[in-house]
Design a protein around this motif. Structure first.
Motif, PDB file in Angstrom:
ATOM      1  N   THR A 100      20.472 -13.730  46.918  1.00 20.96           N
ATOM      2  CA  THR A 100      21.618 -13.901  47.820  1.00 20.96           C
ATOM      3  C   THR A 100      22.004 -15.360  47.986  1.00 20.96           C
ATOM      4  O   THR A 100      23.177 -15.675  48.147  1.00 20.96           O
TER       5      THR A 100
ATOM      6  N   THR B  79      16.777 -17.152  49.174  1.00 21.84           N
ATOM      7  CA  THR B  79      16.594 -15.830  49.761  1.00 21.84           C
ATOM      8  C   THR B  79      16.779 -14.773  48.689  1.00 21.84           C
ATOM      9  O   THR B  79      17.678 -14.877  47.851  1.00 21.84           O
TER      10      THR B  79
ATOM     11  N   LEU C 141      16.568 -10.364  47.861  1.00 19.02           N
ATOM     12  CA  LEU C 141      16.475  -8.978  48.305  1.00 19.02           C
ATOM     13  C   LEU C 141      15.828  -8.160  47.199  1.00 19.02           C
ATOM     14  O   LEU C 141      16.172  -8.308  46.022  1.00 19.02           O
TER      15      LEU C 141
ATOM     16  N   VAL D 249      14.654  -2.116  52.134  1.00 21.96           N
ATOM     17  CA  VAL D 249      14.926  -3.263  51.268  1.00 21.96           C
ATOM     18  C   VAL D 249      14.262  -4.481  51.894  1.00 21.96           C
ATOM     19  O   VAL D 249      14.406  -4.735  53.091  1.00 21.96           O
TER      20      VAL D 249
ATOM     21  N   GLU E  46      13.494  -8.548  52.318  1.00 23.89           N
ATOM     22  CA  GLU E  46      14.060  -9.898  52.159  1.00 23.89           C
ATOM     23  C   GLU E  46      12.908 -10.898  52.114  1.00 23.89           C
ATOM     24  O   GLU E  46      12.049 -10.905  52.987  1.00 23.89           O
TER      25      GLU E  46
ATOM     26  N   LYS F  11      12.805  -6.693  56.785  1.00 21.03           N
ATOM     27  CA  LYS F  11      12.665  -5.416  56.100  1.00 21.03           C
ATOM     28  C   LYS F  11      13.753  -4.498  56.646  1.00 21.03           C
ATOM     29  O   LYS F  11      13.679  -4.046  57.787  1.00 21.03           O
ATOM     30  N   TYR F  12      14.799  -4.286  55.825  1.00 23.27           N
ATOM     31  CA  TYR F  12      15.954  -3.495  56.251  1.00 23.27           C
ATOM     32  C   TYR F  12      15.732  -2.026  55.856  1.00 23.27           C
ATOM     33  O   TYR F  12      15.474  -1.721  54.683  1.00 23.27           O
TER      34      TYR F  12
ATOM     35  N   CYS G  25      24.517  -1.199  47.119  1.00 19.51           N
ATOM     36  CA  CYS G  25      23.229  -0.594  46.789  1.00 19.51           C
ATOM     37  C   CYS G  25      23.476   0.703  46.029  1.00 19.51           C
ATOM     38  O   CYS G  25      24.159   1.610  46.533  1.00 19.51           O
TER      39      CYS G  25
ATOM     40  N   PHE H 159      23.168  -6.384  57.048  1.00 24.09           N
ATOM     41  CA  PHE H 159      22.765  -5.360  56.098  1.00 24.09           C
ATOM     42  C   PHE H 159      23.005  -3.956  56.651  1.00 24.09           C
ATOM     43  O   PHE H 159      22.403  -2.980  56.199  1.00 24.09           O
TER      44      PHE H 159
END
Length: 1001
Positions: free
Chosen positions: A233, A237, A239, A247, A249, A260-261, A280, A295
């Protein structure tokens, strides 16, 4: 029978035309002409006729037949799908270095022509603007290629295979650059190039390696993870998505998981990014659009009922390919789903003529799409137009499946990886480049072992210089840290006995002929063991760190070197200042003219009364240093670790005529090339700034913040805060030899150290003695005597009438003489400290060897104290005591920090000063040198910035700020770290003043 064969031949020509084996501009009409000719040929069976396809370029087949049956009995039924043998000119050319074993299952010719009998063109002809095969290489025979990636910084191509092996190729010729193992058990699933290395993603591992194969970091994930995709990104950073329902990071600087998404639809196998969304791709056939900051899911497209194969984003279009559920199975869908991101809805799907598995936008002149099937067919089409069967070409995979596909950043090259380990490079021009602006690639030096002469290590006189050593500015392997090594002196070799035998003495000088037993300046490396009695400060170590040719290459510690800001395309946005400053104090940017005074600005800022003075100062002058300095201090107060710019202050500084007259304004080239003595310059700047602030604030009405504890106001009429802090009233007396004495009273804001004459510099002096000598200066000079009415030798003496609250000292180390004096006094102080720590008296008639010093520092000897390295190069004390007697005589002595004044001492005439700041000049000829400061930050600053109450020494090197030990603040290695300015503040200084900032309103 003849009619069926004619129809078959016509069908074949049509198939060849559809598969781009014949040029698209030629129709099937010539093939019908051939059919008519062949129909006529059946009437004369014995008449020979050549088998020629008029609609295809190339030379006709030379094989003649005597009958119709012989013409067609050798045809392979597979020609109806793909017939490369009939079109040799259009067939992609194989690399002549390709492993012949890869072709063992392919029948090259019905008559059994061997492999070496097939002509291979020496050069590949590529039509400009049309993609054609440029080169083919083998990554690893028999191991399928799993991922390919064009390097974004260099002209390199990276491929990874199912065996966990990574290989890089340089340039369009695909020269093998490096090859190394990334994982021993898992396949490589994605590759991402960075500026300093390459990221490799496997099932449960993220590995960052250099382009040569050295591991930079290895991030292991949980064993339950099954990751498939990564997305960079920004520069720091990352992902990572996979079959799990979240997902991750990761911060590449700290190599730690930051976020943590959670995703509503699990199995994120493809990640893309635009200027509006994260995209995604899920194995369920859905594509979700997520917010760039949080996100959070913003929209979702249900593309396919089976599974998603690939998708790409360009502009306002999202195009997907995948599989649909049909009859309890998955079938490749030939309809590409196209979505308009402006209206967030699907538009007319695009039907293609191949089974799409990969797709990429190739936006050159138009927004073309490249659609790739697993069998090697590639079709170009517009996402909003119709697919033309004429835009299909074939990748010559020799029957293997396409496993990976990528397009270069310049859109000039495409790469395909197949299941046999081959890599196919396609380009639109022979001189293809992978990136618009690629940096140069570092190549390994050629091996020099075979060309070097043999050395016999048993020969003492064998010169080691026979082996060339490349020049380098980095630390050598032989440069051990001081804690792990003990320097040993190199004694001069003994005189040759032949010289002593033939020597003739004349007086005390001996003369002898040169026996010429060895070359000039050559001595053996093996010397006899010597005793350890030597002076550790005058040694010449074997390590390059101690050699005098270029000591700056090794001596200057990294944190003391001049720091620079590396600008990129984004300016300062992607420069990590936190790497240099992990505190909440603000640094100052150095890339401004005359920013050499940054360290002194920090010293004034952390002097609390001065900070409050200039922040409460406000006048109507256009260029006032007090006002600009107050605004700069306000910025330093508000900053939370980010550097500030002193542009306005330095602009006002350049307008002061006195600054220009004193030579304080430098050109950009002078500061960068080291033509200016920065140590002398900063001392002049120190005198100037104190005088200027004293004058600018002298006539201003005293702010209410500065009220003394006593009856007198701190900012009384005719005085200033600078005057109250630093000013000292001195009495200058001139005594002529006729007996006439002249006394003149003045004031000074700082003192300059005065050193003894050259013949007295070898004596042992305490710093307090030199300081008293410099304050109460006595010197002989020629002066005008009114009584004698002529110039006479005069004795001038100076005495002080009061003590300042802040003692400012210019060290005046401007030549090697003063530097040698500091070095000599540090040696004496070191010896005395070691003896005192060891509990022994100092022997007056015996020199102390290094071996005895080591014994004193040995734990087994019963002595425990700090390391010897912390005691070296220290002469100045952390505290001093100054006292004015009733006869106005000054008494100065070194003082222990932990000691307080006794009750018998007069508090008004006896002051204890603690060291508050030191400014040093760093000698480094590579960068022209620099100025840094050691500052003892008080409790009030820590309370405002960090919410804690303590005192700590910090190193301030422009925007580099780092905590240091208090011993480091007074250590001066005169070979690269020269003292310039010392600030001593009176103990409990803040208790004297009310430092509450008043309301200006």
């Amino acid at each position: 029978m003849p009619i069926m064969l004619y129809l078959f031949l016509g069908e074949f020509c049509a198939t060849a035309h559809a598969q781009n084996l014949c040029p698209p501009q030629i129709s099937l009409l010539p093939c019908r002409k051939m059919m008519r000719k062949q129909r006529e040929a059946t009437k004369a069976v014995m008449r020979p006729s050549p088998a020629v396809c008029f609609g295809c370029p190339g030379q006709p087949a030379e094989r003649e037949t005597s009958s119709f049956t012989m013409n067609f009995e050798g045809l392979d039924p597979a020609l109806a799908e793909y017939a490369p043998a009939l079109h040799p000119a259009l067939d992609p050319v194989l690399d002549p270095h390709l492993n012949p074993a890869l072709l063992q299952n392919v029948e090259l010719d019905p008559e059994g022509v061997p492999l070496e009998g097939i002509p291979v063109p020496e050069s590949v002809h590529i039509m400009e603007g049309m993609y054609s095969e440029l080169h083919t290489v083998v990554s690893e025979v028999g191991v399928p290629v799993s991922v390919s990636h064009f390097d974004l910084h260099e002209e390199m191509l990276w491929v990874g295979n199912h065996g966990g092996h990574a290989t890089s190729f340089f340039g369009p010729a695909l020269e093998r650059y490096s090859s190394f193992q990334v994982s021993s058990s898992d396949d490589i699933r994605q590759i991402q190039s960075l500026e300093n290395g390459v990221l490799f993603l496997t099932k449960t591992n993220l590995k960052y390696m250099s382009r040569g194969g050295l591991t930079i970091f290895d991030y292991l994930m949980d064993e339950s993870e099954d990751v498939h995709s990564l997305l960079l990104t920004n520069s720091s950073t990352l992902l990572i998505g996979g079959l799990q329902n979240h997902v991750i990071e990761i911060d590449l600087n700290t190599v730690q998981e930051t976020q943590k998404y959670t995703v509503e639809v699990p199995s994120v196998t493809i990640l893309r990014q635009s200027n509006r969304f994260f995209f995604c791709g899920h194995t369920t056939g859905k594509v979700s659009l997520r917010d760039l900051r949080t996100f959070a899911a913003e929209h979702e497209f249900d593309a396919y009922s089976g599974s998603l194969s690939d998708f790409d984003v360009h502009g306002n279009l999202l195009v997907t390919c995948g599989f649909s559920s049909r009859m309890n199975g998955l079938a490749c869908d030939r309809f590409l789903k196209v979505y308009d991101l402006r209206m967030m809805r699907a538009i007319t799907p695009l039907q293609v003529h191949v089974d799409p598995l990969f797709l990429r936008f190739v936006p050159t002149y138009t927004s073309r799409l490249a659609i790739i099937s697993q069998t090697g067919q590639c079709q170009f089409c517009e996402p909003t137009g119709l697919a033309n069967p004429a835009d299909i070409f074939h990748v010559n995979t020799v029957g293997q499946l396409i496993m990976t596909f990528d397009v270069s950043a310049s859109k000039q090259a495409m790469v395909f990886g197949d299941s046999e380990g081959c890599v196919h490079l396609w380009a639109d021009s022979p001189e293809v480049t992978f990136n618009a602006y690629s940096r140069e690639t570092d190549f390994a030096l050629p091996c020099m072992v075979d060309t070097l002469p043999h050395l016999d290590w048993n020969q003492d006189l064998m010169p080691l210089s026979l082996i060339p050593v490349p020049l380098t500015s980095e630390t050598l392997l032989s440069d051990w840290p001081a804690a792990n090594s003990a320097p040993a002196p190199r004694r001069a070799p003994p005189v040759d006995p032949e010289i002593l035998r033939t020597m003739k003495k004349v007086g005390f000088i001996g003369y002898a002929p040169n026996p010429r037993t060895k070359l000039r300046n050559q001595i053996p490396y093996r010397l006899k063991e010597l005793d350890n009695e030597f002076d550790s400060f005058s040694q010449v170590p074997e390590s390059p760190i101690g050699r005098e040719e270029e000591p700056h290459l090794y001596m200057v510690a990294k944190k003391y070197r001049k720091v620079t800001i590396k600008y990129s395309k984004l300016g300062l946005e992607d420069f990590d200042f936190k790497h240099y400053n992990k505190t909440l104090f603000a640094g100052l940017e150095p890339h401004i003219p005359n920013a050499y005074c940054n360290c002194m600005i920090q010293v004034l800022y952390f002097l609390e009364p001065v900070r409050c003075l200039v922040q409460n100062h406000l006048c109507q002058k256009e260029f006032c240093l007090g006002c600009e300095l107050g605004f700069l201090f306000h910025m330093l107060d508000l900053s939370r670790g980010d550097p500030c710019q002193g542009s306005n202050f330095l602009r006002a500084f350049r307008t002061i005529p006195e600054a220009s007259a004193l030579g304080l304004i430098l050109a950009d080239s002078d500061e960068a090339t080291g033509k200016v003595n920065l140590g002398r310059l900063i001392q002049s700047w120190n005198r100037f700034i104190l005088t200027q602030l004293h004058q600018e604030t002298q006539e201003q009405e005293a702010p209410q913040a500065y009220r003394g504890v006593g009856s007198s106001s701190f900012g009384s009429s005719g005085d200033s805060v600078i005057g109250q802090l630093c000013s000292c009233e001195v009495e200058n007396s001139s005594m002529c030899r006729c007996g006439k004495e002249t006394v003149r009273v003045s004031s000074t804001l700082l003192f300059t150290l005065s050193y003894p004459e050259s013949n007295d510099k070898t004596k042992d002096y305490e710093f307090a003695q030199i300081l008293k000598r410099s304050i109460c200066l006595e010197q002989n000079t020629q002066a005008w005597c009114e009584n004698c009415e002529k110039y006479q030798p005069t004795v001038q003496t100076r005495n002080i009438r009061c003590l300042p609250d802040v003692l400012v000292i210019n060290c005046e180390v401007n030549s090697s003489k003063e530097a040698d004096f500091w070095k000599t006094q540090a040696e004496y102080a070191f010896k005395k400290t070691v003896m005192r720590k060891g509990g022994l008296e100092i022997p007056k008639s015996k020199e102390i060897s290094l071996g005895e010093w080591k014994d004193l520092g040995n734990a087994e000897a019963g002595h425990s104290y700090t390391s010897i390295e912390e005691l070296k190069n220290i002469w100045i004390p952390h505290s001093i005591r100054m006292k004015l007697t009733k006869n106005k005589e000054l008494d100065v002595c070194n003082w222990n920090e932990s000691n307080e004044l006794s009750s018998s001492d007069d508090q008004d005439s006896t002051y204890t000063y603690d060291l508050m700041a030191t400014v040093v000049h760093i000698l480094d000829s590579r960068t022209g040198g620099s100025l840094v400061g050691h500052i003892k930050v008080g409790e009030t600053y820590h309370q405002r910035k960090e919410g804690v109450t303590h005192q700590q020494w910090y190193l301030f090197n422009d925007f580099l700020i780092e905590p240091v030990d208090k011993c480091e603040a007074v250590q001066f290695d005169m070979s690269w770290k020269v003292p310039a300015i010392l600030y001593y503040a009176r103990r409990n200084l803040h208790a004297k003043y009310n430092l509450t900032k008043p309301d200006r309103g």
